[in-house]
Design a protein around this motif. Structure first.
Motif, short mmCIF file in Angstrom:
data_model
loop_
_atom_site.label_atom_id
_atom_site.label_comp_id
_atom_site.label_asym_id
_atom_site.label_seq_id
_atom_site.Cartn_x
_atom_site.Cartn_y
_atom_site.Cartn_z
N THR A 153 0.84 -1.20 0.00
CA THR A 153 0.00 0.00 0.00
C THR A 153 0.88 1.26 0.00
OG1 THR A 153 -0.07 0.15 2.42
CG2 THR A 153 -1.75 -1.22 1.33
N LEU A 154 0.25 2.39 -0.26
CA LEU A 154 0.97 3.66 -0.22
C LEU A 154 1.60 3.88 1.15
CD1 LEU A 154 -1.49 6.08 -2.08
CD2 LEU A 154 0.75 5.31 -2.88
N GLU A 155 0.85 3.56 2.19
CA GLU A 155 1.34 3.76 3.55
C GLU A 155 2.54 2.86 3.84
OE1 GLU A 155 -0.31 3.84 8.17
OE2 GLU A 155 -1.53 2.95 6.57
N MET A 156 2.48 1.60 3.40
CA MET A 156 3.59 0.67 3.63
C MET A 156 4.86 1.16 2.96
SD MET A 156 1.55 -2.93 3.09
CE MET A 156 3.03 -3.94 2.99
N LEU A 157 4.74 1.61 1.71
CA LEU A 157 5.92 2.08 0.98
C LEU A 157 6.45 3.37 1.59
CD1 LEU A 157 7.89 1.69 -1.31
CD2 LEU A 157 6.27 2.79 -2.86
N SER A 158 5.56 4.27 1.91
CA SER A 158 5.98 5.55 2.50
C SER A 158 6.76 5.34 3.79
CB SER A 158 4.75 6.44 2.79
OG SER A 158 4.13 6.83 1.59
N ASN A 159 6.33 4.38 4.58
CA ASN A 159 6.99 4.11 5.87
C ASN A 159 8.37 3.50 5.72
OD1 ASN A 159 4.94 5.15 7.48
ND2 ASN A 159 3.86 3.19 7.60
N LYS A 160 8.69 2.99 4.53
CA LYS A 160 10.01 2.40 4.28
C LYS A 160 10.98 3.40 3.64
CE LYS A 160 9.42 -1.81 5.81
NZ LYS A 160 10.26 -2.36 6.90
N LEU A 161 10.49 4.57 3.29
CA LEU A 161 11.36 5.57 2.67
C LEU A 161 12.26 6.22 3.71
CD1 LEU A 161 8.74 7.31 0.33
CD2 LEU A 161 10.54 5.71 -0.36
N ASP A 162 13.37 6.77 3.25
CA ASP A 162 14.28 7.49 4.16
C ASP A 162 13.56 8.69 4.78
OD1 ASP A 162 16.18 5.71 3.26
OD2 ASP A 162 17.12 7.13 1.89
N CYS A 163 12.84 9.42 3.92
CA CYS A 163 12.07 10.58 4.37
C CYS A 163 10.60 10.23 4.28
CB CYS A 163 12.38 11.80 3.49
SG CYS A 163 11.41 13.26 3.92
N LYS A 164 9.91 10.28 5.39
CA LYS A 164 8.51 9.84 5.47
C LYS A 164 7.53 11.02 5.49
CE LYS A 164 10.12 5.77 7.97
NZ LYS A 164 11.53 6.06 7.60
N HIS A 165 8.02 12.21 5.14
CA HIS A 165 7.21 13.40 5.28
C HIS A 165 7.05 14.12 3.94
CE1 HIS A 165 7.65 13.05 9.68
NE2 HIS A 165 8.86 12.63 9.38
N SER A 166 5.81 14.44 3.58
CA SER A 166 5.53 15.15 2.34
C SER A 166 6.15 16.55 2.38
CB SER A 166 4.02 15.27 2.12
OG SER A 166 3.45 13.99 1.95
#
Length: 225
Positions: A153-166
């Motif tokens: 999901t978008l949330e799962m991928l976002s949480n694995k990024l180095d930067c998790k903030h838009s």
């Protein structure tokens, strides 16, 4: 009115700044490091700004001349050691993003020490993008999820990024109008501002003007007002 909670900056123009003054490119990098300090201090005292992410060294910067790369590594190491007190005095938390495993053990140690010693700070978060590339970041995130037994999901991928903030506001100095593989995921709905000012000449006054313009932009995020 918009709030520039997360500002990201592509700090471009150090080399050209030096060349225009008949100086070696490394002098431009030295001058640019001083601007990082002034911009960070300004942001730490701005009531709306929560995060400042600066593009310091990309995954593509290894292609530069060896001596310039070596200088940049020494400058980064020296900058972090000198700025630790500044971070603490201004309640700034340092959070690097990128794959620092490519750096020397001593530089990795300095990065971790500064990160650990500022971990308690609860003011501005300053992130330096170090050996960072958005495509590499997304690829690493996807690979970390490849054994997942459920749809990603978008949330799962976002949480694995180095930067998790838009990103709210993305600025590029130096005149070029491209993102150069910087925070591509996080900048999906960022407002983009480009200035011809070379990074060593970029001032807090110009940043303040950009923020004022940003506040008046109508942000719809794909919808209708």
């Amino acid at each position: 009115m918009n709030q520039a909670k997360h500002i990201a900056i592509i700090m471009d123009g150090n080399g050209r700044w030096a060349e225009l003054q008949d100086k070696k490119r490394v002098k431009g990098h030295e001058a640019g490091a001083k601007v990082v300090k002034s911009i960070t201090t300004f942001c730490s005292n701005h009531k709306d700004i929560e995060r400042l992410t600066l593009y310091a060294f990309s995954t593509e910067n290894w292609k530069r001349p060896r001596l310039e790369v070596e200088f940049l590594m020494k400058l980064l190491n020296s900058y972090l050691k000198k700025e630790l007190d500044v971070y603490l005095q201004n309640n700034v938390r340092f959070e690097p993003i990128g794959d620092i495993r490519a750096f020397s053990k001593s530089l990795q140690k300095t990065i971790r020490i500064v990160q650990e010693k500022t971990a308690h700070c609860d003011g501005l978060v300053q992130s330096l993008a170090l050996n960072y590339g958005a495509q590499d970041e997304i690829l690493r995130a996807v690979n970390s999820l490849k054994n997942s037994h459920e749809d990603i999901t978008l949330e799962m991928l976002s949480n694995k990024l180095d930067c998790k903030h838009s990103v709210d506001l993305l600025i590029r100095t130096g005149g070029d109008k491209r993102l150069s593989n910087f925070l591509l995921w996080q900048s999906a709905y960022a407002e983009l501002f480009f200035t011809d000012t070379l990074w060593p000449d970029f001032t807090t006054k110009e940043l303040e003007k950009i923020i004022k313009k940003f506040k008046k932009v109508e942000r719809r995020f794909g919808g209708l007002k």
